[in-house]
Design an enzyme around this catalytic site. Structure first.
Site, PDB file in Angstrom:
ATOM      1  N   ASN A 140      -6.273  11.761  -2.103  1.00  0.00           N
ATOM      2  CA  ASN A 140      -4.729  12.430  -2.529  1.00  0.00           C
ATOM      3  C   ASN A 140      -5.283  14.348  -2.811  1.00  0.00           C
ATOM      4  O   ASN A 140      -6.760  14.588  -3.012  1.00  0.00           O
ATOM      5  CB  ASN A 140      -4.445  11.629  -3.383  1.00  0.00           C
ATOM      6  CG  ASN A 140      -5.080  12.381  -4.441  1.00  0.00           C
ATOM      7  OD1 ASN A 140      -5.263  12.992  -5.661  1.00  0.00           O
ATOM      8  ND2 ASN A 140      -5.410  11.042  -5.427  1.00  0.00           N
ATOM      9  N   ASP A 164      -4.567   3.786  -5.642  1.00  0.00           N
ATOM     10  CA  ASP A 164      -3.355   2.313  -6.398  1.00  0.00           C
ATOM     11  C   ASP A 164      -4.635   1.027  -5.139  1.00  0.00           C
ATOM     12  O   ASP A 164      -4.145   0.304  -5.868  1.00  0.00           O
ATOM     13  CB  ASP A 164      -2.362   2.390  -6.455  1.00  0.00           C
ATOM     14  CG  ASP A 164      -1.976   3.478  -7.524  1.00  0.00           C
ATOM     15  OD1 ASP A 164      -2.589   3.826  -8.389  1.00  0.00           O
ATOM     16  OD2 ASP A 164      -0.672   2.975  -7.637  1.00  0.00           O
ATOM     17  N   LYS A 209     -18.691   3.124  12.332  1.00  0.00           N
ATOM     18  CA  LYS A 209     -17.376   4.851  12.755  1.00  0.00           C
ATOM     19  C   LYS A 209     -16.270   4.589  13.375  1.00  0.00           C
ATOM     20  O   LYS A 209     -16.080   3.456  14.544  1.00  0.00           O
ATOM     21  CB  LYS A 209     -17.968   5.911  13.250  1.00  0.00           C
ATOM     22  CG  LYS A 209     -16.390   7.039  13.578  1.00  0.00           C
ATOM     23  CD  LYS A 209     -17.230   8.434  13.775  1.00  0.00           C
ATOM     24  CE  LYS A 209     -16.052   9.141  13.924  1.00  0.00           C
ATOM     25  NZ  LYS A 209     -16.383  10.441  15.119  1.00  0.00           N
ATOM     26  N   PRO A 239      -8.798  -1.500  -9.251  1.00  0.00           N
ATOM     27  CA  PRO A 239      -8.129  -2.183 -11.005  1.00  0.00           C
ATOM     28  C   PRO A 239      -7.536  -0.208 -11.972  1.00  0.00           C
ATOM     29  O   PRO A 239      -7.859   0.617 -11.201  1.00  0.00           O
ATOM     30  CB  PRO A 239      -9.394  -1.966 -11.491  1.00  0.00           C
ATOM     31  CG  PRO A 239      -9.969  -1.239 -10.490  1.00  0.00           C
ATOM     32  CD  PRO A 239      -9.545  -1.496  -8.961  1.00  0.00           C
ATOM     33  N   ASP A 240      -6.525  -0.788 -12.570  1.00  0.00           N
ATOM     34  CA  ASP A 240      -5.452  -0.130 -13.098  1.00  0.00           C
ATOM     35  C   ASP A 240      -6.547   0.516 -14.301  1.00  0.00           C
ATOM     36  O   ASP A 240      -6.532  -0.029 -14.933  1.00  0.00           O
ATOM     37  CB  ASP A 240      -4.268  -0.019 -13.385  1.00  0.00           C
ATOM     38  CG  ASP A 240      -3.833   1.004 -14.212  1.00  0.00           C
ATOM     39  OD1 ASP A 240      -3.728   2.114 -14.570  1.00  0.00           O
ATOM     40  OD2 ASP A 240      -2.108   1.169 -13.253  1.00  0.00           O
ATOM     41  N   ILE A 241      -6.576   1.620 -14.504  1.00  0.00           N
ATOM     42  CA  ILE A 241      -8.519   1.952 -15.639  1.00  0.00           C
ATOM     43  C   ILE A 241      -7.104   2.264 -16.566  1.00  0.00           C
ATOM     44  O   ILE A 241      -7.587   1.648 -17.864  1.00  0.00           O
ATOM     45  CB  ILE A 241      -8.604   2.659 -15.115  1.00  0.00           C
ATOM     46  CG1 ILE A 241      -9.422   3.109 -13.145  1.00  0.00           C
ATOM     47  CG2 ILE A 241      -9.748   3.851 -16.032  1.00  0.00           C
ATOM     48  CD1 ILE A 241      -9.592   4.477 -13.417  1.00  0.00           C
ATOM     49  N   PHE A 245      -1.799  10.230 -17.750  1.00  0.00           N
ATOM     50  CA  PHE A 245      -0.810  11.514 -17.053  1.00  0.00           C
ATOM     51  C   PHE A 245       0.104  11.024 -16.217  1.00  0.00           C
ATOM     52  O   PHE A 245       0.267   9.253 -16.051  1.00  0.00           O
ATOM     53  CB  PHE A 245      -1.311  12.279 -16.873  1.00  0.00           C
ATOM     54  CG  PHE A 245      -1.960  13.593 -17.173  1.00  0.00           C
ATOM     55  CD1 PHE A 245      -2.914  12.879 -18.287  1.00  0.00           C
ATOM     56  CD2 PHE A 245      -1.472  15.007 -16.788  1.00  0.00           C
ATOM     57  CE1 PHE A 245      -2.710  14.374 -19.047  1.00  0.00           C
ATOM     58  CE2 PHE A 245      -1.971  15.375 -17.859  1.00  0.00           C
ATOM     59  CZ  PHE A 245      -2.519  15.515 -18.479  1.00  0.00           C
ATOM     60  N   LYS A 288       1.819   0.513 -18.834  1.00  0.00           N
ATOM     61  CA  LYS A 288       0.161   0.181 -19.082  1.00  0.00           C
ATOM     62  C   LYS A 288      -0.355   0.334 -20.740  1.00  0.00           C
ATOM     63  O   LYS A 288      -1.267   0.423 -21.371  1.00  0.00           O
ATOM     64  CB  LYS A 288      -0.469   1.596 -18.911  1.00  0.00           C
ATOM     65  CG  LYS A 288       0.084   1.530 -17.116  1.00  0.00           C
ATOM     66  CD  LYS A 288      -0.421   2.401 -16.677  1.00  0.00           C
ATOM     67  CE  LYS A 288       0.056   2.867 -15.001  1.00  0.00           C
ATOM     68  NZ  LYS A 288      -1.022   3.580 -14.215  1.00  0.00           N
TER      69      LYS A 288
HETATM   70  N1  CTP Z   1      -4.193   5.229 -13.332  1.00  0.00           N
HETATM   71  C1  CTP Z   1      -5.120   4.350 -13.504  1.00  0.00           C
HETATM   72  N2  CTP Z   1      -5.835   3.620 -12.691  1.00  0.00           N
HETATM   73  C2  CTP Z   1      -4.899   3.782 -11.209  1.00  0.00           C
HETATM   74  C3  CTP Z   1      -4.230   3.738 -11.384  1.00  0.00           C
HETATM   75  C4  CTP Z   1      -3.367   4.916 -12.093  1.00  0.00           C
HETATM   76  O1  CTP Z   1      -6.118   5.353 -14.437  1.00  0.00           O
HETATM   77  N3  CTP Z   1      -5.407   2.946 -10.580  1.00  0.00           N
HETATM   78  C5  CTP Z   1      -3.542   6.323 -15.063  1.00  0.00           C
HETATM   79  C6  CTP Z   1      -3.825   7.753 -14.051  1.00  0.00           C
HETATM   80  O2  CTP Z   1      -4.634   8.509 -14.406  1.00  0.00           O
HETATM   81  C7  CTP Z   1      -2.099   8.428 -14.924  1.00  0.00           C
HETATM   82  C8  CTP Z   1      -1.928   7.044 -15.353  1.00  0.00           C
HETATM   83  O3  CTP Z   1      -2.654   5.609 -14.833  1.00  0.00           O
HETATM   84  O4  CTP Z   1      -2.914   8.783 -16.271  1.00  0.00           O
HETATM   85  C9  CTP Z   1      -0.287   6.786 -13.637  1.00  0.00           C
HETATM   86  O5  CTP Z   1      -1.026   7.233 -13.049  1.00  0.00           O
HETATM   87  P1  CTP Z   1       0.349   7.302 -11.500  1.00  0.00           P
HETATM   88  O6  CTP Z   1      -0.722   7.543 -10.993  1.00  0.00           O
HETATM   89  O7  CTP Z   1       1.473   7.866 -11.931  1.00  0.00           O
HETATM   90  O8  CTP Z   1       1.120   5.934 -11.898  1.00  0.00           O
HETATM   91  P2  CTP Z   1       0.704   4.081 -10.999  1.00  0.00           P
HETATM   92  O9  CTP Z   1       0.778   3.433 -11.675  1.00  0.00           O
HETATM   93  O10 CTP Z   1       0.298   4.595  -9.970  1.00  0.00           O
HETATM   94  O11 CTP Z   1       2.334   4.476 -10.758  1.00  0.00           O
HETATM   95  P3  CTP Z   1       3.348   5.222  -9.233  1.00  0.00           P
HETATM   96  O12 CTP Z   1       2.104   4.801  -8.125  1.00  0.00           O
HETATM   97  O13 CTP Z   1       4.309   3.840  -9.495  1.00  0.00           O
HETATM   98  O14 CTP Z   1       3.763   6.214  -9.765  1.00  0.00           O
END
Ligand code: CTP
Length: 401
Positions: free
Chosen positions: A213, A281, A290, A306-308, A325, A343
């Protein structure tokens, strides 16, 4: 009242330094001027001494000054060091860490916050070497003001003019000058461990391709830098970005979301976690070989990363202050509020990342923030990412005071 060590470089804008001294004295500040050899071709020590009502220093080899006040003492007696005007040459010497004369020696020896006000010809300002040096100074924790744009003494037009002396003085953090030490020194976050994630993650598709990204990492790096300047021990976990490591920050480089997650967990415990990274995500199952066009159509299967931030929210060692953020293009505040609750974060720093390419927050140098907390929403004015970082660190410091 603050004590300012004013280092004057050798450029045509040096005459404005004299005006700056006048304004600073009127505002009640003490000013000690230091002139480079070049500066003395534009302004005289005599006139500066009269305006500053202070001795003026010009030479490292002046034994009389060394007896009365050594150069180390001179570099530390002030609350704040201002380089004005900062020429391309002086900026390059600072970036390289040279100490070839009194001015550069003081700048290397100081333990006080330094602000640099550049002024030079537009082509010199735009030269990649100068821009590289400016980026290095910022990474080293030095505040570099943006020059004004307009007609220049050399007849050209563009950015490179010294801002008005009053604007320069207003930009100096003189109130917090004594509470803004360099990393490792006593500060508002001394003794605290601050964990920051920054940048994008890259999820491999095959040995040569990734899903990525547009995050540049600038905001996260600026926050890590400001935390270190406030005296914190800072661990910066960075995705793939090409940014220099801020002074006094320990950095762990990672590539994927899973690696970032693991690095965060092994860096606990922390007093504060600021999760700035734009974490992917989803990740595909990468192919060992390749992928070839002939293999198409491409059918990628994704698994959830994982969502950190959420994992920290539920962690037995949850940081005392957990900040996420939210980069949004629609319903910025509502989405941020939802993320804060889901979260279990204390604050969500929300920003609108819509906008045409080149003007977007992602990759740019400015940010407009809405700080969402249990107390409500605080809207901040648009500012540079460095200013946003400083304001956030000030808010974090308040929580601990
Ligand atoms: N974040 C994280 N781990 C992930 C996704 C997000 O720690 N796998 C954290 C980002 O560093 C940020 C916050 O979660 O602090 C929000 O990230 P964002 O990408 O906006 O949220 P998402 O949960 O991915 O929501 P969406 O894609 O539905 O907007």
């Amino acid at each position: 009242m603050a004590r300012i060590l004013l280092i004057i470089g050798g450029g045509i804008a040096a005459y404005k330094a004299a005006e700056l001294v006048r304004h600073a004295r009127k505002a009640g500040h003490e000013v000690t001027p230091v002139l480079t050899d070049g500066a003395q071709h534009f302004v005289t020590p005599m006139s500066l001494a009269a305006l500053a009502e202070s001795p003026v220093y010009t030479s490292l080899w002046d034994l009389k000054d060394e007896v009365e006040m050594g150069h180390i003492e001179l570099s530390r007696a002030a609350d704040h060091v201002l380089v004005c005007p900062a020429t391309a040459d002086l900026i390059a010497k600072m970036a390289a860490g040279l100490a070839t004369d009194l001015a550069t020696t003081l700048l290397l020896a100081t333990d006080k916050p330094v602000t640099v006000a550049p002024a030079m010809n537009v082509k010199m300002w735009q030269h990649p070497a100068t821009q590289r040096n400016i980026a290095q100074l910022r990474a080293d924790g030095i505040t570099v003001l943006d020059p004004d744009e307009g007609p220049m003494a050399c007849g050209e037009f563009g950015p490179g003019r010294l801002p008005d002396p009053e604007a320069i003085l207003a930009a100096l953090p003189l109130d917090s000058a004594t509470t803004a030490p360099l990393a490792g020194a006593e500060g508002s976050l001394t003794g605290k461990h601050v964990l920051v994630t920054a940048g994008p993650t890259h999820e491999p598709i095959d040995p040569v391709r990734v899903i990525a990204n547009k995050s540049s990492g600038k905001q996260g790096f600026a926050i890590a830098q400001a935390a270190a300047q406030a005296g914190a021990r800072v661990t910066l976990i960075a995705g793939p970005v090409s940014l220099p490591t801020p002074f006094g920050v320990s950095r762990i480089d990672v590539t994927t979301a899973q690696e970032m997650h693991d690095a965060v967990m092994t860096s606990l415990p922390a007093d504060v976690a600021v999760m700035v990274a734009a974490v992917a995500d989803w990740r595909p199952q990468p192919s060992d070989k390749k992928l070839k066009k002939g293999d198409g159509p491409l059918d990628l299967k994704f698994s959830k990363n994982p969502d950190i931030l959420a994992a920290l929210g539920d962690h037995p060692d949850r940081p005392g202050l957990l900040i996420g953020f939210a980069a949004e293009t629609d319903d910025v505040i509502e989405n941020a509020k939802g993320k804060r609750e889901r979260k279990k974060a204390d604050w969500i720093v929300a920003n609108d990342v819509s906008g045409p390419p080149g003007e977007s927050v992602m990759g740019g140098d400015h940010n407009t923030i809405h700080l969402v907390s249990a107390d409500g929403v605080d809207d901040w004015e648009e500012a540079t990412k460095h200013a946003v970082a400083q304001k956030l660190i000030d808010r974090i410091s308040e929580e601990f005071s």
